[in-house]
Motif scaffolding. Sequence first.
Motif, PDB file in Angstrom:
ATOM      1  N   CYS A   1     -55.128   4.362  -1.972  1.00 50.72           N
ATOM      2  CA  CYS A   1     -54.668   5.738  -1.776  1.00 50.72           C
ATOM      3  C   CYS A   1     -54.586   6.134  -0.303  1.00 50.72           C
ATOM      4  CB  CYS A   1     -55.593   6.697  -2.520  1.00 50.72           C
ATOM      5  SG  CYS A   1     -55.121   8.419  -2.352  1.00 50.72           S
ATOM      6  N   VAL A   2     -53.399   6.627   0.116  1.00 48.41           N
ATOM      7  CA  VAL A   2     -53.230   7.168   1.460  1.00 48.41           C
ATOM      8  C   VAL A   2     -52.970   8.673   1.438  1.00 48.41           C
ATOM      9  CG1 VAL A   2     -52.372   4.965   2.344  1.00 48.41           C
ATOM     10  CG2 VAL A   2     -50.737   6.699   1.543  1.00 48.41           C
ATOM     11  N   GLY A   3     -52.896   9.252   0.249  1.00 47.76           N
ATOM     12  CA  GLY A   3     -52.645  10.684   0.107  1.00 47.76           C
ATOM     13  C   GLY A   3     -52.070  10.965  -1.265  1.00 47.76           C
ATOM     14  N   GLY A   4     -51.787  12.242  -1.531  1.00 47.78           N
ATOM     15  CA  GLY A   4     -51.280  12.582  -2.847  1.00 47.78           C
ATOM     16  C   GLY A   4     -50.623  13.950  -2.885  1.00 47.78           C
ATOM     17  N   LEU A   5     -50.058  14.272  -4.042  1.00 52.33           N
ATOM     18  CA  LEU A   5     -49.421  15.566  -4.280  1.00 52.33           C
ATOM     19  C   LEU A   5     -49.968  16.106  -5.592  1.00 52.33           C
ATOM     20  CD1 LEU A   5     -47.339  17.667  -3.342  1.00 52.33           C
ATOM     21  CD2 LEU A   5     -45.590  16.376  -4.616  1.00 52.33           C
ATOM     22  N   LEU A   6     -50.566  17.299  -5.531  1.00 54.89           N
ATOM     23  CA  LEU A   6     -51.278  17.886  -6.669  1.00 54.89           C
ATOM     24  C   LEU A   6     -50.539  19.113  -7.190  1.00 54.89           C
ATOM     25  CD1 LEU A   6     -53.823  18.141  -8.482  1.00 54.89           C
ATOM     26  CD2 LEU A   6     -54.854  19.484  -6.622  1.00 54.89           C
ATOM     27  N   PHE A   7     -50.393  19.173  -8.507  1.00 53.29           N
ATOM     28  CA  PHE A   7     -49.827  20.333  -9.191  1.00 53.29           C
ATOM     29  C   PHE A   7     -50.924  20.907 -10.084  1.00 53.29           C
ATOM     30  CE2 PHE A   7     -46.371  17.571  -8.053  1.00 53.29           C
ATOM     31  CZ  PHE A   7     -45.383  18.430  -7.578  1.00 53.29           C
ATOM     32  N   GLU A   8     -51.644  21.882  -9.559  1.00 54.81           N
ATOM     33  CA  GLU A   8     -52.824  22.387 -10.255  1.00 54.81           C
ATOM     34  C   GLU A   8     -52.488  23.162 -11.518  1.00 54.81           C
ATOM     35  OE1 GLU A   8     -56.133  23.297  -6.954  1.00 54.81           O
ATOM     36  OE2 GLU A   8     -54.135  24.030  -6.381  1.00 54.81           O
ATOM     37  N   GLN A   9     -51.272  23.702 -11.625  1.00 53.59           N
ATOM     38  CA  GLN A   9     -50.892  24.524 -12.770  1.00 53.59           C
ATOM     39  C   GLN A   9     -50.473  23.696 -13.989  1.00 53.59           C
ATOM     40  OE1 GLN A   9     -49.102  23.763 -10.218  1.00 53.59           O
ATOM     41  NE2 GLN A   9     -46.898  24.084 -10.462  1.00 53.59           N
ATOM     42  N   GLU A  10     -50.299  22.397 -13.820  1.00 54.82           N
ATOM     43  CA  GLU A  10     -49.804  21.596 -14.940  1.00 54.82           C
ATOM     44  C   GLU A  10     -50.915  21.297 -15.932  1.00 54.82           C
ATOM     45  OE1 GLU A  10     -45.805  19.770 -12.937  1.00 54.82           O
ATOM     46  OE2 GLU A  10     -47.405  18.356 -13.411  1.00 54.82           O
ATOM     47  N   VAL A  11     -50.520  20.941 -17.141  1.00 59.45           N
ATOM     48  CA  VAL A  11     -51.459  20.842 -18.253  1.00 59.45           C
ATOM     49  C   VAL A  11     -51.374  19.473 -18.913  1.00 59.45           C
ATOM     50  CG1 VAL A  11     -51.291  23.330 -18.685  1.00 59.45           C
ATOM     51  CG2 VAL A  11     -49.838  21.754 -19.993  1.00 59.45           C
TER      52      VAL A  11
ATOM     53  N   SER B   1     -51.848  17.765 -12.387  1.00 65.57           N
ATOM     54  CA  SER B   1     -51.217  16.448 -12.248  1.00 65.57           C
ATOM     55  C   SER B   1     -51.321  16.016 -10.798  1.00 65.57           C
ATOM     56  CB  SER B   1     -49.739  16.494 -12.653  1.00 65.57           C
ATOM     57  OG  SER B   1     -49.572  16.954 -13.970  1.00 65.57           O
ATOM     58  N   LEU B   2     -51.770  14.785 -10.580  1.00 63.20           N
ATOM     59  CA  LEU B   2     -51.923  14.248  -9.229  1.00 63.20           C
ATOM     60  C   LEU B   2     -51.127  12.959  -9.089  1.00 63.20           C
ATOM     61  CD1 LEU B   2     -53.264  14.162  -6.414  1.00 63.20           C
ATOM     62  CD2 LEU B   2     -55.189  12.934  -7.484  1.00 63.20           C
ATOM     63  N   TYR B   3     -50.186  12.952  -8.127  1.00 63.63           N
ATOM     64  CA  TYR B   3     -49.452  11.745  -7.768  1.00 63.63           C
ATOM     65  C   TYR B   3     -50.167  11.091  -6.592  1.00 63.63           C
ATOM     66  CZ  TYR B   3     -45.526  13.677 -10.473  1.00 63.63           C
ATOM     67  OH  TYR B   3     -44.725  14.193 -11.465  1.00 63.63           O
ATOM     68  N   LEU B   4     -50.476   9.810  -6.736  1.00 62.69           N
ATOM     69  CA  LEU B   4     -51.149   9.061  -5.669  1.00 62.69           C
ATOM     70  C   LEU B   4     -50.119   8.211  -4.913  1.00 62.69           C
ATOM     71  CD1 LEU B   4     -54.222   7.734  -7.693  1.00 62.69           C
ATOM     72  CD2 LEU B   4     -54.215   9.649  -6.066  1.00 62.69           C
ATOM     73  N   ALA B   5     -50.144   8.302  -3.597  1.00 62.95           N
ATOM     74  CA  ALA B   5     -49.293   7.457  -2.762  1.00 62.95           C
ATOM     75  C   ALA B   5     -50.117   6.286  -2.234  1.00 62.95           C
ATOM     76  CB  ALA B   5     -48.732   8.264  -1.599  1.00 62.95           C
ATOM     77  N   SER B   6     -49.520   5.101  -2.283  1.00 64.90           N
ATOM     78  CA  SER B   6     -50.226   3.911  -1.798  1.00 64.90           C
ATOM     79  C   SER B   6     -49.698   3.421  -0.456  1.00 64.90           C
ATOM     80  CB  SER B   6     -50.125   2.780  -2.825  1.00 64.90           C
ATOM     81  OG  SER B   6     -48.784   2.363  -2.989  1.00 64.90           O
TER      82      SER B   6
ATOM     83  N   ALA C   1     -39.436  25.514  -2.001  1.00 59.42           N
ATOM     84  CA  ALA C   1     -38.217  26.319  -2.006  1.00 59.42           C
ATOM     85  C   ALA C   1     -37.902  26.878  -3.391  1.00 59.42           C
ATOM     86  CB  ALA C   1     -37.045  25.480  -1.499  1.00 59.42           C
ATOM     87  N   LEU C   2     -38.352  26.191  -4.435  1.00 54.31           N
ATOM     88  CA  LEU C   2     -38.121  26.634  -5.810  1.00 54.31           C
ATOM     89  C   LEU C   2     -39.236  27.538  -6.323  1.00 54.31           C
ATOM     90  CD1 LEU C   2     -36.885  23.286  -7.443  1.00 54.31           C
ATOM     91  CD2 LEU C   2     -35.497  25.307  -6.923  1.00 54.31           C
ATOM     92  N   GLY C   3     -40.271  27.722  -5.528  1.00 57.20           N
ATOM     93  CA  GLY C   3     -41.385  28.542  -5.970  1.00 57.20           C
ATOM     94  C   GLY C   3     -42.264  27.859  -6.995  1.00 57.20           C
ATOM     95  N   TYR C   4     -42.294  26.523  -6.973  1.00 59.44           N
ATOM     96  CA  TYR C   4     -43.141  25.766  -7.891  1.00 59.44           C
ATOM     97  C   TYR C   4     -44.314  25.208  -7.088  1.00 59.44           C
ATOM     98  CZ  TYR C   4     -44.472  22.896 -11.870  1.00 59.44           C
ATOM     99  OH  TYR C   4     -45.164  22.333 -12.930  1.00 59.44           O
ATOM    100  N   ALA C   5     -45.501  25.709  -7.375  1.00 61.37           N
ATOM    101  CA  ALA C   5     -46.666  25.446  -6.529  1.00 61.37           C
ATOM    102  C   ALA C   5     -47.064  23.979  -6.521  1.00 61.37           C
ATOM    103  CB  ALA C   5     -47.846  26.296  -6.996  1.00 61.37           C
ATOM    104  N   ALA C   6     -47.375  23.477  -5.336  1.00 58.08           N
ATOM    105  CA  ALA C   6     -47.864  22.104  -5.161  1.00 58.08           C
ATOM    106  C   ALA C   6     -48.700  22.076  -3.893  1.00 58.08           C
ATOM    107  CB  ALA C   6     -46.712  21.118  -5.072  1.00 58.08           C
ATOM    108  N   ARG C   7     -49.549  21.053  -3.790  1.00 58.71           N
ATOM    109  CA  ARG C   7     -50.426  20.941  -2.623  1.00 58.71           C
ATOM    110  C   ARG C   7     -50.533  19.479  -2.206  1.00 58.71           C
ATOM    111  NH1 ARG C   7     -56.274  21.260  -2.003  1.00 58.71           N
ATOM    112  NH2 ARG C   7     -56.523  21.561  -4.258  1.00 58.71           N
ATOM    113  N   LEU C   8     -50.173  19.205  -0.960  1.00 57.24           N
ATOM    114  CA  LEU C   8     -50.344  17.851  -0.420  1.00 57.24           C
ATOM    115  C   LEU C   8     -51.813  17.614  -0.126  1.00 57.24           C
ATOM    116  CD1 LEU C   8     -47.322  17.493   2.034  1.00 57.24           C
ATOM    117  CD2 LEU C   8     -47.813  16.001   0.079  1.00 57.24           C
TER     118      LEU C   8
END
Length: 388
Positions: free
Chosen positions: A134-144, A87-92, A109-116
């Motif tokens: 798009c100016v950046g985003g937040l990616l959750f590679e483990q989501e389905v 899942s990828l959140y796009l910031a504008s 802090a919760l141990g839930y992996a994410a990558r800026l």
Amino acid sequence: MENSFDLIVVGAGALGAFHTYFALQRGLKVLLLEKDARPMEATVRNFGQIITSGMATGEWFDYARVSLETYQKIQAECDISIRQNGSLYLASTALELQVLAEKHAQYAALGYAARLLTAAECRQRLPAVRDTYCVGGLLFEQEVTAEPDLLIHKLLAYLVARWQLDYRPATPVLAVTANAAGCEVADVRGQRYRAAQVLVCNGRDCRALFPDVFAQSDLQLVKLQMLATYPLPQVQLPGSVLTGLSIRRYHAFHDCPSFAHLLAEPMDADLRQWGIHLLFKQALDGSIIVGDTHEYADLAEADNLDFNNYDHLNQLMLGEARRILDLPDWRMQRAWNGYYTQSKSGEVFQHSPHPRIHIVTGIGGKGMTSACGFAAHHVAQLGLERRG
């Protein structure tokens, strides 16, 4: 007795099917009754996005994590269309990106992996995103993700084959009654079934069973409009794609320090009025699902949310979508409506008209993401046991 069960579940959507799954795992003899020949309501009329990251921190985030693990566990045994494609959140804007950075820290802090991701990294993952958005985003590679027109049907077939579920579609239920000895369920053909307990997972059908209960509830009906392009196999759109409007809407971000500033920013009046937030997901055939809108009505006024799919709402969505993605073909192959119920005072509607009968519905728009984990908790809470 042939028609005697430990548990009868009425309704084979996500809530009903996953309550059934966890009851079967406890060794119960379960009957699942579905009014239609195939489930055809909210469980199939959606994006197939399973967005753990969008849940507010707390019990519903925890339910979503259980759901994610369970989806992956079942997929390892049987193909139910689950794909781990993220899942990828796009910031504008810089402020949207600040909120994403704050959420990233909370999840760390919760141990839930994410990558800026930087804007360049977002474009590498999603070449169709416009530089101007798009100016950046937040990616959750483990989501389905799942294919909504396949998931529930494959899951039900798995429950029948693997767990010997007694599943009876095209079986509308006329009445559910109970006494100290147990429950009785009658269908429209006069067939009667008995069980120790009954779960009613009725979705948006609030008139067939226990109408007085629903008339006194705070449930409201929500109508959504969604679109799908013609297949675009030349476009790379992995996983779930969420946008700045999604950051404003999803409860996960409400506790971020900068969220109040984001919410205070001006927003297009039409997008706000129709509850539009832009989501994208590419189906297996290459088509891209685009949506969605939100219209609301209390149950007493539910008929006001009719079957029409209004073009002016579709055009509002497409206008915003074109601002975000650069697609080679914006023609729409399909347009459809989805409907679900939600409680105005809680995350899910639960009511027991009798100690042996339990109504569970009104989970809102988070059913694909969290119904599974909630069902695991609820089945354990009910303490269901095999008789005899």
